[in-house]
Design an enzyme around this catalytic site. Sequence first.
Site, mmCIF file in Angstrom:
data_model
loop_
_atom_site.group_PDB
_atom_site.id
_atom_site.type_symbol
_atom_site.label_atom_id
_atom_site.label_comp_id
_atom_site.label_asym_id
_atom_site.label_seq_id
_atom_site.Cartn_x
_atom_site.Cartn_y
_atom_site.Cartn_z
ATOM 1 N N ASP A 91 38.967 30.302 40.157
ATOM 2 C CA ASP A 91 38.671 31.635 39.647
ATOM 3 C C ASP A 91 37.286 31.710 39.015
ATOM 4 O OD1 ASP A 91 38.841 34.194 38.561
ATOM 5 O OD2 ASP A 91 39.968 33.509 36.806
ATOM 6 N N SER A 94 36.894 33.388 35.212
ATOM 7 C CA SER A 94 37.322 32.755 33.956
ATOM 8 C C SER A 94 36.789 31.332 33.944
ATOM 9 C CB SER A 94 38.852 32.769 33.821
ATOM 10 O OG SER A 94 39.458 31.952 34.813
ATOM 11 N N ASN A 96 38.584 28.447 32.071
ATOM 12 C CA ASN A 96 39.523 27.422 31.617
ATOM 13 C C ASN A 96 40.383 26.876 32.750
ATOM 14 O OD1 ASN A 96 39.160 29.264 29.021
ATOM 15 N ND2 ASN A 96 39.856 27.240 28.334
ATOM 16 N N TRP A 98 44.104 25.377 33.264
ATOM 17 C CA TRP A 98 45.409 25.190 32.636
ATOM 18 C C TRP A 98 46.492 25.160 33.703
ATOM 19 C CZ3 TRP A 98 49.252 28.683 33.502
ATOM 20 C CH2 TRP A 98 48.890 29.971 33.892
ATOM 21 N N TYR A 134 44.283 37.389 30.405
ATOM 22 C CA TYR A 134 43.777 37.969 31.651
ATOM 23 C C TYR A 134 44.212 39.432 31.707
ATOM 24 C CZ TYR A 134 43.499 33.005 32.895
ATOM 25 O OH TYR A 134 43.230 31.658 32.905
ATOM 26 N N ASP A 273 33.978 37.871 41.785
ATOM 27 C CA ASP A 273 35.151 37.264 41.172
ATOM 28 C C ASP A 273 36.195 36.869 42.216
ATOM 29 O OD1 ASP A 273 37.221 36.485 39.557
ATOM 30 O OD2 ASP A 273 37.546 38.450 38.635
ATOM 31 N N THR A 276 40.046 38.010 41.652
ATOM 32 C CA THR A 276 40.495 39.399 41.763
ATOM 33 C C THR A 276 40.672 39.736 43.236
ATOM 34 O OG1 THR A 276 39.455 40.109 39.699
ATOM 35 C CG2 THR A 276 39.867 41.803 41.340
#
Length: 379
Positions: A91, A94, A96, A98, A134, A273, A276
């Site tokens: 992505d 963003s 991070n 996880w 998000y 992005d 999306t």
Amino acid sequence: MKWLLLLGLVALSECLVKVPLKQAKTLRDHLRETGKLKEFLETYKVDPGSKFFPRLAAQMSTEPMTNYMDMSYYGTISIGTPPQDFNVIFDTGSSNLWVPSVYCSSVSCSNHNKFNPASSSTFQSTNQPLDVAYGTGSMTGVLGYDTVQVGSIVDTRQEFGLAYTEANFFYYMHFDGILGLGYPSIASDGATPVFDNMWSQGLLSQDLFSVYLSANGASGSVVIFGGYDTSYYTGNLNWVPLSSKGYWQINMDSVTMNGNVIACNGGCQAIVDTGTSLIAGPSSGIANIQSAIGASQNSNGEYAVNCNTMGSLQNIVFTINGIQYPVPASAYINQFTQHCTSNFQDTSAGLWILGDVFIREYYVVFDRAGDYIGLAPVA
């Protein structure tokens, strides 16, 4: 708040200025600038027999991605020793990394792979909480460190999130977690993004990555770390300077149809992005586009389009840095068995979000060395 990750999944429920092609920063350049070149060369000096023994080597690595119904693209990474596998969205909206953990109490974790830190000999715990929001939900958890493998790249002591709670939205997703590829400045709780950790460890041949997204559910989608592949595009890459370094944000000149400006009159901001699904924008501009393509909202909240008009609808053209990037009706309209819907949606973000609908048409190079985006029509 991060921009609208997988916005389309919620909806579902010539030439003016050309930037010359430039040479991306190499590993040698990076090490020289940071004063580590001599140490690196002495530590990893060339040995004719070295090919018989594993050693650190900067590289370009191709990570395959699964195309799920043209709505999400995810690939498999591993975390820990021995490796535990996870499907993640790569992505660019963003920063991070996880994944769900065995401590997750949310129903969203029940049908996904969960990381067990007790099963990894290389895991290092922290007490630092993580909270990532998000547009479609959020997760909470804690940060930890472990070895992460992406393609052929082994990224040691990578900071990542172990999810304790997840929004219900994630229950319906075919991926387990998210690997953010934005800049460090938008990483929640100061975590170091995967790409930055790879680069700082000298694991990449160039300070960039690139993305090809297949269309119509086809296989072959990839994210390439440390380089780009000319076989995925035609012509030359057009380089667009970033207007802000957080998201991959650029200046966009206009949005036109039949030569008429229908949105972004006088210029606007946009982000590219991969997380999306649709193309999103401010409500006024999106309303103009929906009107121009004859889309009207139905009882399900979708913007329906008469399928019989698809053959006569013109391209919608996004002009960026003086170059026109047309998106055809076959891309901006979803055609199902009995109905068609628009792939445009409004957002309160204040930015245009050029998501997967746009990226399927254009190969994208995300260049951290010069803070550029490279765009070229897909082959």
